[in-house]
Design an enzyme around this catalytic site. Sequence first.
Site, PDB file in Angstrom:
ATOM      1  N   ASP A 182       3.062  -4.255   8.178  1.00 58.69           N
ATOM      2  CA  ASP A 182       1.852  -3.450   8.076  1.00 58.69           C
ATOM      3  C   ASP A 182       0.678  -4.400   8.238  1.00 58.69           C
ATOM      4  O   ASP A 182       0.332  -5.148   7.327  1.00 58.69           O
ATOM      5  CB  ASP A 182       1.813  -2.744   6.716  1.00 58.69           C
ATOM      6  CG  ASP A 182       0.523  -1.979   6.470  1.00 58.69           C
ATOM      7  OD1 ASP A 182      -0.335  -1.937   7.384  1.00 58.69           O
ATOM      8  OD2 ASP A 182       0.360  -1.443   5.365  1.00 58.69           O
ATOM      9  N   LYS A 222     -10.553  -0.308  10.470  1.00 58.99           N
ATOM     10  CA  LYS A 222     -10.769  -1.584   9.772  1.00 58.99           C
ATOM     11  C   LYS A 222     -11.111  -2.709  10.747  1.00 58.99           C
ATOM     12  O   LYS A 222     -11.650  -3.744  10.340  1.00 58.99           O
ATOM     13  CB  LYS A 222      -9.533  -1.951   8.953  1.00 58.99           C
ATOM     14  CG  LYS A 222      -9.163  -0.931   7.883  1.00 58.99           C
ATOM     15  CD  LYS A 222      -7.947  -1.352   7.103  1.00 58.99           C
ATOM     16  CE  LYS A 222      -7.346  -0.210   6.294  1.00 58.99           C
ATOM     17  NZ  LYS A 222      -8.232   0.315   5.251  1.00 58.99           N
ATOM     18  N   GLN A 259      -4.663  -4.913   7.273  1.00 59.79           N
ATOM     19  CA  GLN A 259      -5.666  -5.894   6.857  1.00 59.79           C
ATOM     20  C   GLN A 259      -5.602  -7.150   7.718  1.00 59.79           C
ATOM     21  O   GLN A 259      -6.631  -7.672   8.158  1.00 59.79           O
ATOM     22  CB  GLN A 259      -5.451  -6.275   5.385  1.00 59.79           C
ATOM     23  CG  GLN A 259      -5.577  -5.123   4.401  1.00 59.79           C
ATOM     24  CD  GLN A 259      -6.975  -4.542   4.346  1.00 59.79           C
ATOM     25  OE1 GLN A 259      -7.966  -5.215   4.620  1.00 59.79           O
ATOM     26  NE2 GLN A 259      -7.065  -3.274   3.978  1.00 59.79           N
ATOM     27  N   CYS A 284      -4.883   2.393  -3.694  1.00 60.98           N
ATOM     28  CA  CYS A 284      -3.665   2.953  -3.080  1.00 60.98           C
ATOM     29  C   CYS A 284      -2.483   2.000  -3.230  1.00 60.98           C
ATOM     30  O   CYS A 284      -1.671   1.839  -2.313  1.00 60.98           O
ATOM     31  CB  CYS A 284      -3.898   3.294  -1.609  1.00 60.98           C
ATOM     32  SG  CYS A 284      -5.083   4.609  -1.344  1.00 60.98           S
ATOM     33  N   HIS A 322       0.860  -1.182   0.000  1.00 59.02           N
ATOM     34  CA  HIS A 322       0.000   0.000   0.000  1.00 59.02           C
ATOM     35  C   HIS A 322       0.898   1.233   0.000  1.00 59.02           C
ATOM     36  O   HIS A 322       2.028   1.206   0.479  1.00 59.02           O
ATOM     37  CB  HIS A 322      -0.860  -0.042   1.270  1.00 59.02           C
ATOM     38  CG  HIS A 322      -1.940   0.979   1.353  1.00 59.02           C
ATOM     39  ND1 HIS A 322      -1.696   2.296   1.666  1.00 59.02           N
ATOM     40  CD2 HIS A 322      -3.290   0.878   1.193  1.00 59.02           C
ATOM     41  CE1 HIS A 322      -2.839   2.970   1.700  1.00 59.02           C
ATOM     42  NE2 HIS A 322      -3.824   2.132   1.407  1.00 59.02           N
TER      43      HIS A 322
END
Length: 414
Positions: A208, A234, A211, A372, A130
Site C-alpha cells: 500500500d 495525496k 503515503q 483509520c 490503515h
Amino acid sequence: MTTTPPHTGGFDLAAIRAQFPILSETVHGRPLVFLDSAASAQKPEAVISAMAETMRHQYANIHRGLHWMSERTTEAYENARDLIAGFLNAPSRNEIIFTRNSTEAINLVAHSFGSMLKPGQAVLISEMEHHANLIPWQMLRDRAGIELRVAPITDAGDIDLPALEALLADGKVALVAITHMSNVLGTITPARQIADMAHAAGALVLFDGSQAVVHHRTDVQALGADFYTFTGHKLYGPTGIGVLWARQALLEDMPPFLGGGDMISTVTFEKATWAHVPHKFEAGTPAIVEAIGLGAAVSWVDAIGFEAIAAHEQALTTHALARLAEVPGLVVTGNPACRGGVVSFTMADVHPHDIATLLDRNGIAVRAGHHCAEPLMRRLGLSATARASFGIYTSKDEIDTLADTLVRIRDFFV
C-alpha cells in the site's frame, strides 16, 4: 498548459509554494499553515489547469467514440497511463489499472486475486495497516475461509521482521499485504526485504503505497512487488482517482472485479468475454478528467525530482522532531528506523481533538483521531493522536509556527 515548475537548478521552495493558489488563503484571520497533507494534499496550478482545460476544450467520453473530441480525450487519458507507468518504472503500461483510490485498488485485489485462494491459505498483514489494507482481507476471510495473519510491530514502530518471517514459515501464506509507509507513525517499511522474504516462502506481496509514493521515488521492479497501490489526491492530484499496478501475468489470470461497459470483448445473452488488460479491470466510464489531472501531477512532481523532494522532506521531519521535543508534555508517537514526513503526537492533559481545534483557531491544519488505524492505536495504548504531515510546499517556518503554538496551548491548559 504548463506542468513544469518555473524554477531551475535546485529546490526553490518559494517558487513551488507560489504554484499552490490555496496557500495564499487565510483561516480565522491568520495565514494558512497546512500540515494535513497525509490526509489529502493541496493541488498545484498545473493540475488545476490540466483538468479545467480538458473540460473547457476537449471533453468527451473515451475509447468508444469515433469523433475528434473523443479521440483527443482518449489520447490524453491514455497518456496519463503512460506517465504513471514511467513514474513507477512499470515494465508495461498495461499493468496500470485506474481505480478510484487505494482503497478500491486493494478491494480489487481482495476480490479478484482473492477469489483464486482456497481455504487453508492465508493473507499476512501488519499491525500498522490503515483500515483500507485490513477490512478487505477480513471480508475475504469471512467470505472464502482463508486465514488472516497479523505481523507485530516493535515498540519503536517498525515491522518485527523475525516475527513476520516466522508467520511465513509454514508456506500457507499466499499474499503479504503491507504498508510501504505508515500514515500514523511515518514508518517507511523495508519493502525489498519484505518482498524477498515473502517470495522465498512462496507468497506474493502487495504494498500500500498511499503515503510512500508521495515522498520518495517508487520503482516497483526494484521493490520486487507483485501489486502496488496508491491514490491520486495525496500525490497533489485530484480525488476520485487511484492506481493499482500489478504484474501483467497476474492480471491476465485474475477474473474481472466489476462488470459492465468497456471491460468486455464480446457480449451475448448467454455469456461475455473480457477485454485485454488493463481495460478488463476498468468497467464503465472512468474518472476521465481526474486521470488526466493525475497525469499532470505526476509530470509536475517528476519535473522537480524526487531526490530534491526527499531531501526537503527529510530536513523538515528532522526539524519537526527537534522542535516538538522542546514542547513540554509532548510525546511523539513511535521512533522508527526510517521515518517519512508524518509525525503523530500526544500532549499531557490535552486531548488530540482539542489540540487540533485550537491549532485551527491559529490557522494551522492538522489531523486528530485514530487516522483509520484503530488496531494500531490499541497496540500503542492510545485512543487518538494529533498528526502533522508535510508536503512539498511545507516550510520550516510553518513547523516553527506549529511548535510555538503548541507551547501556548500547553500553557493554556496548565
